[in-house]
Write a protein that holds these residues in place. Structure first.
Motif, PDB file in Angstrom:
ATOM      1  N   PHE A 167      42.832  71.642 -75.812  1.00 52.82           N
ATOM      2  CA  PHE A 167      43.278  72.446 -74.755  1.00 52.82           C
ATOM      3  C   PHE A 167      44.575  72.373 -74.261  1.00 52.82           C
ATOM      4  N   LEU A 168      45.401  71.447 -74.612  1.00 53.56           N
ATOM      5  CA  LEU A 168      46.622  71.269 -74.288  1.00 53.56           C
ATOM      6  C   LEU A 168      47.987  72.225 -74.821  1.00 53.56           C
ATOM      7  N   PRO A 169      47.772  72.552 -76.090  1.00 54.53           N
ATOM      8  CA  PRO A 169      49.213  73.044 -76.686  1.00 54.53           C
ATOM      9  C   PRO A 169      49.485  74.517 -75.931  1.00 54.53           C
ATOM     10  N   SER A 171      53.770  77.195 -72.486  1.00 53.80           N
ATOM     11  CA  SER A 171      53.871  78.253 -71.286  1.00 53.80           C
ATOM     12  C   SER A 171      54.615  77.184 -70.179  1.00 53.80           C
ATOM     13  N   PHE A 172      54.327  76.368 -69.963  1.00 52.52           N
ATOM     14  CA  PHE A 172      54.935  75.411 -68.879  1.00 52.52           C
ATOM     15  C   PHE A 172      56.473  74.956 -69.392  1.00 52.52           C
ATOM     16  N   GLU A 208      58.235  76.480 -71.184  1.00 52.48           N
ATOM     17  CA  GLU A 208      59.012  77.730 -71.464  1.00 52.48           C
ATOM     18  C   GLU A 208      59.609  77.962 -69.926  1.00 52.48           C
ATOM     19  N   ALA A 209      58.814  77.880 -69.069  1.00 48.14           N
ATOM     20  CA  ALA A 209      59.008  78.221 -67.731  1.00 48.14           C
ATOM     21  C   ALA A 209      59.869  77.151 -67.157  1.00 48.14           C
ATOM     22  N   TYR A 210      59.664  75.862 -67.504  1.00 50.59           N
ATOM     23  CA  TYR A 210      60.412  74.951 -66.823  1.00 50.59           C
ATOM     24  C   TYR A 210      61.170  74.160 -67.989  1.00 50.59           C
ATOM     25  N   SER A 211      62.209  74.736 -68.624  1.00 49.39           N
ATOM     26  CA  SER A 211      62.586  73.915 -69.804  1.00 49.39           C
ATOM     27  C   SER A 211      63.474  72.647 -69.531  1.00 49.39           C
ATOM     28  N   ASN A 261      50.339  73.487 -60.482  1.00 51.49           N
ATOM     29  CA  ASN A 261      50.554  74.818 -60.064  1.00 51.49           C
ATOM     30  C   ASN A 261      50.661  75.794 -61.099  1.00 51.49           C
ATOM     31  N   HIS A 262      51.497  75.350 -62.265  1.00 49.06           N
ATOM     32  CA  HIS A 262      51.594  76.172 -63.207  1.00 49.06           C
ATOM     33  C   HIS A 262      50.320  76.600 -64.242  1.00 49.06           C
TER      34      HIS A 262
END
Length: 191
Positions: A23-25, A30-31, A33-36, A184-185
Motif C-alpha cells: 500500500f505504501l510505495p 508521490s509524497f 516528490e511533492a515534499y522533497s 492531506n497528500h
C-alpha cells in the motif's frame, strides 16, 4: 526539526509487512516528490507494536490493516483499499491447507477442515500455493500477475473481502505540520 512552514522535517512511519509492501510505495513516492525537504523513515513492525509506538509518540504515523483496538485514542485515516481473495494452484492440490499472511486480518470459516498455516509474507503464500501446498488468501493486487499469466487461479472456497489500510496518528492537536502535509497528500490519492 521543522521550519515555520512545516515543509521541512522528518516523519517516522511504522508499517506492517503487508501494508508497507503493497500500500505504501506509490503514495510515498508521490509524497516525497511533492515534499522533497521532508525526510521519511520507515520501520517494519507488527500491528500491536505499531499501535503502541504511535500511542507513545515513538513514531509519527502507523500504517496497518488492523483497526486499532484502542481506536478512541487515535486519529484514523483510510489510506488505501484492496480486496482479499482466495487463490489456488493451476496444478493438482496436494494438501488441504489454508495459507495466510500472518499480518492480514480477515474473516474465514474457522470450522473449515483445512489446516491453517500463517506465513511471514504474501510472497511466501503465493509460492507455497503455486507448488500445490494448499489454498491461500492474499491481496488481489499481489496476485494479479500470477492470475493473468495462468500461474494461479481464483479459489471459489473463499468469498472476497475488502482490505482497508489505515493510517493511525495521535490526536490532531499533537501533529506536526509535516504529518499534516502527509495526511492531506494521501487523502488526495486514496481510491
Amino acid at each position: 526539526m521543522e521550519d515555520r512552514q512545516g515543509n521541512r522535517g522528518r516523519i517516522v512511519i511504522a508499517a506492517s509487512q503487508v501494508a508497507g509492501t503493497y500500500f505504501l510505495p506509490q503514495k510515498l513516492l508521490s509524497f516525497t516528490e511533492a515534499y522533497s525537504d521532508i525526510k521519511v523513515d520507515i520501520q517494519t513492525r507488527t500491528d500491536d507494536e505499531i499501535e503502541k509506538l504511535v500511542q507513545t509518540g515513538a513514531v509519527d504515523i502507523g500504517l496497518t490493516l488492523k483497526f486499532p483496538e484502542n481506536h478512541l485514542f487515535f486519529r484514523i485515516t483510510e489510506f488505501s483499499r484492496d480486496r482479499f481473495i482466495g487463490i489456488q494452484t493451476t496444478a493438482p492440490i496436494r494438501k488441504q491447507t489454508l495459507l495466510i499472511p500472518k499480518d492480514c486480518y480477515f474473516m474465514f470459516n474457522r470450522d473449515s477442515e483445512l489446516d491453517i498455516i500463517k506465513m511471514n509474507s504474501i510472497e511466501a503464500v503465493k509460492h507455497f500455493v503455486k507448488e500445490g501446498m494448499g489454498y491461500g488468501v492474499i491481496l488481489e493486487s499481489a496476485a494479479k500477475l500470477k492470475l493473468v499469466h495462468g500461474e494461479l487461479d481464483y479459489w471459489s472456497g473463499y468469498t472476497p473481502q475488502d482490505a482497508i489500510a489505515n493510517v493511525i496518528t495521535r490526536p490532531a492537536e499533537r501533529l506536526s505540520n509535516s504529518i499534516w502535509y502527509f495526511l492531506n497528500h494521501i487523502r488526495k490519492y486514496t481510491r
